[in-house]
Design an enzyme around this catalytic site. Structure first.
Site, PDB file in Angstrom:
ATOM      1  N   SER A   1      -0.331   4.136   3.305  1.00 29.20           N
ATOM      2  CA  SER A   1       0.538   2.990   3.040  1.00 29.20           C
ATOM      3  C   SER A   1      -0.076   1.702   3.610  1.00 29.20           C
ATOM      4  CB  SER A   1       1.940   3.268   3.608  1.00 29.20           C
ATOM      5  OG  SER A   1       2.880   2.349   3.101  1.00 29.20           O
TER       6      SER A   1
ATOM      7  N   HIS B   1       4.554   9.090  -2.225  1.00 30.41           N
ATOM      8  CA  HIS B   1       3.976   8.078  -1.334  1.00 30.41           C
ATOM      9  C   HIS B   1       3.414   8.806  -0.120  1.00 30.41           C
ATOM     10  CE1 HIS B   1       3.508   3.953   0.125  1.00 30.41           C
ATOM     11  NE2 HIS B   1       3.990   4.324   1.298  1.00 30.41           N
TER      12      HIS B   1
ATOM     13  N   ASP C   1       3.877   4.894  -7.528  1.00 27.02           N
ATOM     14  CA  ASP C   1       4.066   4.906  -6.078  1.00 27.02           C
ATOM     15  C   ASP C   1       5.525   4.631  -5.709  1.00 27.02           C
ATOM     16  OD1 ASP C   1       2.674   4.683  -3.266  1.00 27.02           O
ATOM     17  OD2 ASP C   1       4.052   2.994  -3.415  1.00 27.02           O
TER      18      ASP C   1
END
Length: 460
Positions: free
Chosen positions: A198, A361, A294
């Site tokens: 991330s 994710h 995502d």
């Protein structure tokens, strides 16, 4: 008396609205924090046979100005390698969003994402950080490090805000951590992998070539970005939510000076915080692991509550199986944009790709998505095997999935209660505080002259 009451009404209205907005803003920040925690929960939740690694604070960091937002020292978790992996190092940069305003950074100071005071004293190592060959076949016996994230600018900020006691020292944290790890044996590494998830995935892109430069040319060095391809995309209302956020991050935290000159010489600093404008110029071998849809970007960039005030997208946002055909076309367009962005990058033989058509994710830190019997696959190859084949040059890995819904190996995220909480907290609403109630009382006094309150508004 009338003038006094009108003045009091105005004062309480201003203060009441201010307090109400303040409470709304705080609830929104808490909701965003809950979303990040939800996305991370499988990576940090201990199981029956968990590998819990203690937190180490970098004690000498403060003297270098390398501190978290609240001026506490940064930290990391290190599990030593063994056997054939004793001289191999894997650095995992923690993710956790960004803070783009003074308000959001002040809030962040009260969480583990802005202060080491609130960091877990021990962290569960799973997925790419696991020490079990059956869970992490290629990196299980390496020296594995998780560098904690407490600056809010992907380890790239440089500055401070004295008035609010905020310290934007992400770049210094990166440098201090690398210096400490080099002294602890990383300088002797025969091979090294910089990874991140991330916001940490963005950081692994930003710092990839810097990481390579730490080592002699004989050391095999590569980088992995998991869920770090954040796109400069248009939201469902035609706005640019993520660009607006990034502009705040870059400006507030002084990120510009730490962005690569190859980009800033041609584009504005905000554009140079987007990976799509960076990856073409990275010299070190880089692997992009990303879900084509995502989950964080769907939630916060494509369909933020501010862009969907009437909730038309709410069901689709919570669960992709509830998207209608036009909504799915919009999400397919997002996937197409991602494929377009990585097209040139994929041409290089040294780079690797695993772009699966999932609503997910951060797939490297979760055991179920990294390497398990039912983990996601492209061409019958799991993520861990794909990354390993690429790192060790066993086979070229350029895996791009067919569009949704063709992949039945995905571990898609369904948000349910956590997202409904976020939607409610971000929606426009009236917050009833004592000030609101008193304000309502005063409005009644003004609107109902000579009512039976024991006095007249017309009296002096």
């Amino acid at each position: 008396m009338k003038r006094v009451l009108i003045w009091v009404l105005s004062l309480w209205s201003i203060v009441g609205i201010g307090w109400s907005r303040s409470e709304d803003g705080l609830q929104e920040l808490k909701a965003k924090d809950r979303l990040l925690s939800f996305l991370e929960k499988d990576a940090v939740s201990p199981g029956a046979n968990s590998l819990m690694i203690p937190l180490t604070l970098i004690q000498g960091a403060a003297s270098k100005g390398a501190v978290c937002l609240d001026r506490t020292p940064p930290g990391y978790h290190l599990d030593r390698g063994f056997g054939s992996g004793s001289n191999s190092w894997l650095i995992q940069l923690e993710g956790g969003g960004w803070c783009n305003t003074v308000r959001s950074c002040v809030f962040r100071k009260t969480t583990r994402r802005g202060s080491s005071k609130f960091m877990e004293k021990r962290l569960n190592f799973t997925g790419i950080l696991s020490n079990k060959a059956e869970e992490n076949p290629d990196f299980y016996n390496w020296n594995r490090v998780k560098l904690r994230y407490c600056d809010g600018a992907s380890f790239a900020g440089e500055g401070q805000n004295e008035a609010n006691q905020l310290y934007f020292r992400g770049q210094r944290i990166w440098s201090a951590a690398m210096e400490e790890l080099m002294a602890k044996g990383m300088q002797n590494a025969e091979q090294a992998l910089l990874s991140g998830c991330s916001a940490g995935g963005l950081a692994s892109i930003l710092h990839c070539d810097e990481f390579k430069d730490l080592f002699p040319i004989t050391t095999k060095v590569k980088c992995l970005s998991d869920a770090g391809v954040f796109l400069d995309a248009t939201n469902v209302a035609g706005g640019h939510t993520l660009r607006d956020m990034y502009r705040g991050v870059v400006t507030l935290q002084g990120v510009q000076k730490n962005l690569p000159n190859t980009c800033t010489s041609q584009m504005d600093p905000t554009s140079c915080f987007f990976p799509q404008n960076l990856i073409a110029n990275i010299q070190t071998p880089l692997f992009l692991l990303n879900a084509a849809y995502d989950a964080w970007q769907v939630q916060e960039s494509l369909i933020p509550s501010s862009a969907d005030p009437h909730g038309f997208w709410r069901d689709c946002k919570m669960d992709h199986s509830h998207c209608n055909s036009s909504q799915m076309l919009f999400l397919q367009d997002f996937r197409n944009q991602m494929l377009s962005v990585i097209n040139g990058f994929s041409m290089s033989n040294q780079n690797g790709l695993f772009i699966n058509s999932c609503f997910a994710h951060c797939q490297s830190e979760r055991q179920d998505t990294w390497y398990a019997n039912d983990s996601p696959r492209i061409g019958n190859k799991a993520i861990a095997a794909s990354v390993g084949d690429w790192f060790f040059d066993r086979t070229a890995t350029k895996a791009i999935d067919c569009p949704y819904p063709c992949d039945n190996t995905c571990h898609n995220l369904i948000f349910n209660d956590v997202t409904s909480t976020i939607t409610i907290s971000e929606s426009t609403r009236l917050t009833f505080t004592p000030l609101n109630l008193l304000n309502s009382f005063l409005i009644t006094l003004i609107c109902v002259p000579n009512a039976s309150w024991g006095f007249s508004l017309d009296s002096d």
